[in-house]
Design an enzyme around this catalytic site. Structure first.
Site, PDB file in Angstrom:
ATOM      1  N   MET A 139      47.579 -13.284  28.588  1.00 37.01           N
ATOM      2  CA  MET A 139      47.976 -13.365  27.151  1.00 37.01           C
ATOM      3  C   MET A 139      49.499 -13.643  27.022  1.00 37.01           C
ATOM      4  O   MET A 139      49.827 -12.916  26.017  1.00 37.01           O
ATOM      5  CB  MET A 139      47.332 -12.181  26.888  1.00 37.01           C
ATOM      6  CG  MET A 139      45.825 -11.642  26.801  1.00 37.01           C
ATOM      7  SD  MET A 139      44.726 -13.188  26.388  1.00 37.01           S
ATOM      8  CE  MET A 139      44.849 -12.529  24.726  1.00 37.01           C
ATOM      9  N   ARG A 167      60.976 -16.181  26.579  1.00 36.91           N
ATOM     10  CA  ARG A 167      59.776 -16.697  27.077  1.00 36.91           C
ATOM     11  C   ARG A 167      60.444 -17.638  28.415  1.00 36.91           C
ATOM     12  O   ARG A 167      59.567 -17.376  29.571  1.00 36.91           O
ATOM     13  CB  ARG A 167      59.017 -17.276  26.201  1.00 36.91           C
ATOM     14  CG  ARG A 167      58.299 -16.523  25.269  1.00 36.91           C
ATOM     15  CD  ARG A 167      57.640 -17.145  24.332  1.00 36.91           C
ATOM     16  NE  ARG A 167      56.833 -18.365  24.691  1.00 36.91           N
ATOM     17  CZ  ARG A 167      56.784 -19.535  23.902  1.00 36.91           C
ATOM     18  NH1 ARG A 167      57.287 -19.666  23.113  1.00 36.91           N
ATOM     19  NH2 ARG A 167      55.814 -20.390  24.555  1.00 36.91           N
ATOM     20  N   HIS A 187      39.167 -20.870  29.073  1.00 37.34           N
ATOM     21  CA  HIS A 187      39.024 -20.447  27.862  1.00 37.34           C
ATOM     22  C   HIS A 187      37.493 -20.474  27.346  1.00 37.34           C
ATOM     23  O   HIS A 187      36.846 -21.196  27.708  1.00 37.34           O
ATOM     24  CB  HIS A 187      39.700 -21.662  27.082  1.00 37.34           C
ATOM     25  CG  HIS A 187      39.699 -21.142  25.381  1.00 37.34           C
ATOM     26  ND1 HIS A 187      40.614 -20.452  25.030  1.00 37.34           N
ATOM     27  CD2 HIS A 187      39.106 -21.839  24.288  1.00 37.34           C
ATOM     28  CE1 HIS A 187      40.409 -20.276  23.610  1.00 37.34           C
ATOM     29  NE2 HIS A 187      39.481 -21.124  23.455  1.00 37.34           N
ATOM     30  N   ASP A 213      45.905 -24.148  25.068  1.00 40.29           N
ATOM     31  CA  ASP A 213      44.503 -24.608  25.068  1.00 40.29           C
ATOM     32  C   ASP A 213      44.145 -26.137  24.867  1.00 40.29           C
ATOM     33  O   ASP A 213      43.332 -26.519  24.217  1.00 40.29           O
ATOM     34  CB  ASP A 213      43.548 -23.714  24.309  1.00 40.29           C
ATOM     35  CG  ASP A 213      43.812 -22.438  24.325  1.00 40.29           C
ATOM     36  OD1 ASP A 213      43.879 -22.171  25.584  1.00 40.29           O
ATOM     37  OD2 ASP A 213      43.471 -21.429  23.419  1.00 40.29           O
ATOM     38  N   ASN A 239      43.531 -23.263  33.278  1.00 39.37           N
ATOM     39  CA  ASN A 239      43.417 -22.163  32.387  1.00 39.37           C
ATOM     40  C   ASN A 239      41.902 -22.034  32.082  1.00 39.37           C
ATOM     41  O   ASN A 239      41.091 -23.217  32.366  1.00 39.37           O
ATOM     42  CB  ASN A 239      44.046 -22.110  31.109  1.00 39.37           C
ATOM     43  CG  ASN A 239      43.770 -21.154  30.173  1.00 39.37           C
ATOM     44  OD1 ASN A 239      43.795 -20.110  30.538  1.00 39.37           O
ATOM     45  ND2 ASN A 239      43.729 -21.354  28.908  1.00 39.37           N
ATOM     46  N   ILE A 289      51.906 -17.039  26.308  1.00 37.93           N
ATOM     47  CA  ILE A 289      52.051 -18.435  26.328  1.00 37.93           C
ATOM     48  C   ILE A 289      53.081 -19.019  27.400  1.00 37.93           C
ATOM     49  O   ILE A 289      54.231 -18.524  27.345  1.00 37.93           O
ATOM     50  CB  ILE A 289      52.487 -19.050  24.907  1.00 37.93           C
ATOM     51  CG1 ILE A 289      51.216 -18.714  24.163  1.00 37.93           C
ATOM     52  CG2 ILE A 289      52.378 -20.517  24.801  1.00 37.93           C
ATOM     53  CD1 ILE A 289      51.618 -18.580  22.526  1.00 37.93           C
ATOM     54  N   GLN A 317      28.987 -17.770  32.779  1.00 38.02           N
ATOM     55  CA  GLN A 317      29.488 -19.542  33.098  1.00 38.02           C
ATOM     56  C   GLN A 317      30.805 -19.357  33.645  1.00 38.02           C
ATOM     57  O   GLN A 317      31.131 -20.374  34.375  1.00 38.02           O
ATOM     58  CB  GLN A 317      29.086 -20.206  31.912  1.00 38.02           C
ATOM     59  CG  GLN A 317      27.561 -20.314  31.439  1.00 38.02           C
ATOM     60  CD  GLN A 317      26.635 -20.668  32.676  1.00 38.02           C
ATOM     61  OE1 GLN A 317      26.933 -21.571  33.495  1.00 38.02           O
ATOM     62  NE2 GLN A 317      25.681 -19.727  32.728  1.00 38.02           N
ATOM     63  N   GLU A 318      31.782 -18.601  33.014  1.00 43.07           N
ATOM     64  CA  GLU A 318      33.190 -18.866  33.293  1.00 43.07           C
ATOM     65  C   GLU A 318      33.324 -18.744  34.942  1.00 43.07           C
ATOM     66  O   GLU A 318      34.065 -19.146  35.439  1.00 43.07           O
ATOM     67  CB  GLU A 318      33.853 -17.913  32.601  1.00 43.07           C
ATOM     68  CG  GLU A 318      34.046 -18.131  31.125  1.00 43.07           C
ATOM     69  CD  GLU A 318      35.063 -17.181  30.438  1.00 43.07           C
ATOM     70  OE1 GLU A 318      35.888 -16.727  31.154  1.00 43.07           O
ATOM     71  OE2 GLU A 318      34.855 -16.779  29.171  1.00 43.07           O
ATOM     72  N   THR A 341      49.100 -27.538  29.683  1.00 44.01           N
ATOM     73  CA  THR A 341      50.344 -28.299  29.292  1.00 44.01           C
ATOM     74  C   THR A 341      50.856 -27.548  28.187  1.00 44.01           C
ATOM     75  O   THR A 341      50.481 -26.251  27.925  1.00 44.01           O
ATOM     76  CB  THR A 341      49.647 -29.538  28.525  1.00 44.01           C
ATOM     77  OG1 THR A 341      48.653 -29.102  27.418  1.00 44.01           O
ATOM     78  CG2 THR A 341      49.301 -30.582  29.636  1.00 44.01           C
TER      79      THR A 341
END
Ligand code: GRF
Length: 224
Positions: free
Chosen positions: A101, A76, A120, A156, A118, A103, A184-185, A152
């Site tokens: 999608m 990663r 969410h 989330d 981000n 991390i 709303q996003e 961070t």
């Protein structure tokens, strides 16, 4: 009222899926409500509709394949180092995760501390993770919503910039609720980008304060 930047904020978007939030930011830039330039759209999925969307709009789009790194103990981090190279080459100032999608690791989080956001689809800190609209309905919540936050290392978990709430109706399914939240996003993500572009976001620990716009020397508008 905003502080005028000499040049538009250089933004990169990381996305794995359909890219409707990417589109909302593109639209806001075109409408002139966000002073930014998307310099790169990057995906970990070759066939992500977000990449197609970006190319259609004439934006630079790039698939970065995670496969060559698979199996390494630092797979990663190694992947993120490749992304970091791309982001640096494009002189990116702000990174937006928009349905990304994967991390992100310390490698990106540290390089873009308080410069990576981000979106969410829940009112964090309730319901981090996946399938959150379904979870909110099943929990019996009366309100759901979405959150824009700085990224961070904890998934989330970062400082919250903006949130919007919507009601959960008796006959909601996770799809109908997701659609109501998504509307709303598409409003709050561009808004958060513009606040960043105006230099109005101040982070103190977990809290993000929105500072008043500073006069740009040309005009004072009242009320602002
Ligand atoms: C959105 O619901 C966002 O909140 C979540 O993933 C979804 C991405 O949708 N992180 P899109 O790809 O922007 O349409």
């Amino acid at each position: 009222m905003s502080t005028k930047r000499p040049e538009a904020l250089r933004v990169a978007v990381l996305a794995s899926g359909r890219g409707s939030n990417l589109q909302a930011v593109i639209d806001a830039i075109e409408a002139g409500t966000v002073q930014a330039k998307i310099v790169s759209v990057i995906s970990n999925k070759k066939d992500a509709p977000a990449l197609e969307r970006a190319s259609r709009q004439g934006l630079s789009s790039l698939f970065v394949d995670p496969k060559p790194y698979a199996g390494r103990p630092d797979s990663r981090e190694a992947y993120d180092r490749e992304l970091l190279d791309v982001l640096r080459r494009h002189n990116v100032e702000l990174v937006l995760l928009a349905g990304y999608m994967k991390i992100v690791t310390k490698v990106l989080v540290e390089a873009f501390a308080n410069r990576m956001m981000n979106i969410h689809p829940s009112l964090l800190p309730s319901f981090p993770g996946l399938d959150v609209q379904k979870k909110a309905i099943e929990w019996g919540c009366k309100l759901a919503g979405c959150t824009v936050h700085f990224v961070t290392e904890g998934v989330d978990e970062g400082p919250i910039i903006l949130q919007a709430a919507v009601p959960i109706l008796d006959d909601d399914t996770s799809d109908t609720l997701a659609a109501r939240i998504l509307e709303q996003e598409h409003k709050i993500y561009p808004r958060a980008v513009q606040l960043f572009a105006e230099g109005r976001l101040r982070v103190e620990g977990r809290r993000v304060f929105i500072e008043a716009g500073k006069p740009d020397g040309q005009a004072v508008i009242s009320p602002s």
